[in-house]
Design a protein around this motif. Structure first.
Motif, PDB file in Angstrom:
ATOM      1  N   PHE A 177      82.626  -2.439  -8.487  1.00 23.66           N
ATOM      2  CA  PHE A 177      81.993  -2.297  -7.181  1.00 23.66           C
ATOM      3  C   PHE A 177      80.476  -2.346  -7.335  1.00 23.66           C
ATOM      4  O   PHE A 177      79.925  -1.848  -8.312  1.00 23.66           O
ATOM      5  CB  PHE A 177      82.395  -0.972  -6.524  1.00 23.66           C
ATOM      6  N   ILE A 178      79.824  -2.939  -6.366  1.00 24.24           N
ATOM      7  CA  ILE A 178      78.367  -2.984  -6.320  1.00 24.24           C
ATOM      8  C   ILE A 178      77.920  -2.086  -5.172  1.00 24.24           C
ATOM      9  O   ILE A 178      78.426  -2.196  -4.051  1.00 24.24           O
ATOM     10  CB  ILE A 178      77.834  -4.420  -6.089  1.00 24.24           C
ATOM     11  N   TRP A 179      76.978  -1.217  -5.483  1.00 25.47           N
ATOM     12  CA  TRP A 179      76.400  -0.306  -4.497  1.00 25.47           C
ATOM     13  C   TRP A 179      74.965  -0.751  -4.234  1.00 25.47           C
ATOM     14  O   TRP A 179      74.206  -0.994  -5.172  1.00 25.47           O
ATOM     15  CB  TRP A 179      76.367   1.118  -5.036  1.00 25.47           C
ATOM     16  N   LEU A 180      74.587  -0.860  -2.982  1.00 25.69           N
ATOM     17  CA  LEU A 180      73.223  -1.198  -2.621  1.00 25.69           C
ATOM     18  C   LEU A 180      72.561   0.025  -2.004  1.00 25.69           C
ATOM     19  O   LEU A 180      73.018   0.531  -0.974  1.00 25.69           O
ATOM     20  CB  LEU A 180      73.183  -2.349  -1.615  1.00 25.69           C
ATOM     21  N   GLU A 181      71.517   0.510  -2.651  1.00 25.24           N
ATOM     22  CA  GLU A 181      70.715   1.603  -2.102  1.00 25.24           C
ATOM     23  C   GLU A 181      69.671   0.936  -1.211  1.00 25.24           C
ATOM     24  O   GLU A 181      68.725   0.311  -1.690  1.00 25.24           O
ATOM     25  CB  GLU A 181      70.066   2.379  -3.239  1.00 25.24           C
ATOM     26  N   HIS A 216      73.554  -0.865  -7.936  1.00 29.71           N
ATOM     27  CA  HIS A 216      74.226  -0.107  -8.985  1.00 29.71           C
ATOM     28  C   HIS A 216      75.641  -0.663  -9.101  1.00 29.71           C
ATOM     29  O   HIS A 216      76.202  -1.146  -8.124  1.00 29.71           O
ATOM     30  CB  HIS A 216      74.302   1.382  -8.627  1.00 29.71           C
ATOM     31  N   SER A 217      76.227  -0.537 -10.278  1.00 30.20           N
ATOM     32  CA  SER A 217      77.570  -1.035 -10.500  1.00 30.20           C
ATOM     33  C   SER A 217      78.453   0.090 -11.029  1.00 30.20           C
ATOM     34  O   SER A 217      78.007   0.888 -11.858  1.00 30.20           O
ATOM     35  CB  SER A 217      77.514  -2.181 -11.519  1.00 30.20           C
ATOM     36  N   ALA A 237      85.201   7.090  -9.415  1.00 24.07           N
ATOM     37  CA  ALA A 237      83.867   7.063 -10.013  1.00 24.07           C
ATOM     38  C   ALA A 237      82.907   7.731  -9.047  1.00 24.07           C
ATOM     39  O   ALA A 237      83.154   7.785  -7.833  1.00 24.07           O
ATOM     40  CB  ALA A 237      83.428   5.636 -10.303  1.00 24.07           C
ATOM     41  N   GLU A 238      81.793   8.223  -9.601  1.00 25.85           N
ATOM     42  CA  GLU A 238      80.783   8.905  -8.795  1.00 25.85           C
ATOM     43  C   GLU A 238      79.444   8.220  -9.021  1.00 25.85           C
ATOM     44  O   GLU A 238      79.118   7.811 -10.135  1.00 25.85           O
ATOM     45  CB  GLU A 238      80.709  10.372  -9.202  1.00 25.85           C
ATOM     46  N   LEU A 239      78.670   8.067  -7.935  1.00 28.50           N
ATOM     47  CA  LEU A 239      77.336   7.489  -8.017  1.00 28.50           C
ATOM     48  C   LEU A 239      76.443   8.150  -6.979  1.00 28.50           C
ATOM     49  O   LEU A 239      76.724   8.050  -5.779  1.00 28.50           O
ATOM     50  CB  LEU A 239      77.385   5.978  -7.773  1.00 28.50           C
ATOM     51  N   ASN A 240      75.427   8.846  -7.430  1.00 31.44           N
ATOM     52  CA  ASN A 240      74.445   9.504  -6.536  1.00 31.44           C
ATOM     53  C   ASN A 240      75.109  10.304  -5.413  1.00 31.44           C
ATOM     54  O   ASN A 240      74.693  10.227  -4.257  1.00 31.44           O
ATOM     55  CB  ASN A 240      73.492   8.471  -5.940  1.00 31.44           C
ATOM     56  N   GLY A 241      76.135  11.032  -5.743  1.00 34.28           N
ATOM     57  CA  GLY A 241      76.807  11.868  -4.758  1.00 34.28           C
ATOM     58  C   GLY A 241      77.941  11.173  -4.016  1.00 34.28           C
ATOM     59  O   GLY A 241      78.703  11.813  -3.303  1.00 34.28           O
TER      60      GLY A 241
END
Length: 182
Positions: A70-74, A81-82, A91-95
């Motif tokens: 998955f690709i996350w766009l802030e 982020h991947s 999975a966890e990313l920035n909360g």
């Protein structure tokens, strides 16, 4: 031209001018009506996902073996982020938490039901995205159409980049063949 001819032409010319003005005005009115009809809000298209029970993941999607990236766009920083998640994992990313609940190699919709059609190349992942225990999205993410559906909040956007399918392990295959033979 003689005065007699002019006297005959003048009423005809006046009538033609009046008719032209009338047609011009009525044409403008018709144009206004069509503009108003055009400016009316469009009807919302039928959402094929709306009739689905988003609490239930199709059984065939849970039985697949693989993982998804998955690709996350802030949005505030435009930083990407991947995360990679195995089926059944999280999975966890920035909360943010993302759980991978199902996989499809060829997702299609027929009669409001999701099907995995091996003849269709439409990889998809059934996910649940939450933050601080609050659910933000639950449903399918499509690899080929990342802009369709999915979580898109003011600060973050997530989409499916890739799915990798693994063949069933040897022990699973042998157990399956023994049970089907016996």
């Amino acid at each position: 031209m003689s005065a007699r001819v002019m006297s005959m032409i003048r009423p005809i010319f006046s009538a033609a001018v009046m008719l032209g003005v009338t047609l011009l005005i009525s044409g403008c009115e018709q144009e206004k009506v069509s503009q108003i009809e055009w400016q009316l809000p469009l009807e919302k298209p039928e959402d094929l996902h709306a009739g689905q029970n988003h609490d239930a993941v199709p059984e065939w999607a849970v039985l697949r073996n693989g993982h998804a990236e998955f690709i996350w766009l802030e949005k505030a920083t435009t930083r990407r982020h991947s995360t990679t998640v195995a089926l059944g994992g999280a999975a966890e990313l920035n909360g943010w938490d993302i759980r991978l609940l199902g996989l499809a190699s060829g997702l299609r919709v027929q009669n409001r039901a999701f099907l995995n059609d091996e003849n269709v190349h439409n990889p998809a992942a059934f996910v649940e995205v939450s933050r601080d225990g609050k659910g933000y999205y639950r449903g399918w993410l499509y690899q080929k159409f990342p802009e369709l559906f999915g979580m898109d909040n003011p600060g973050w956007k997530v989409w499916l980049k890739d799915i990798t399918f693994r063949p069933p392990s040897e022990t699973e295959g042998k157990a399956g063949s023994l049970s089907s033979a016996g």
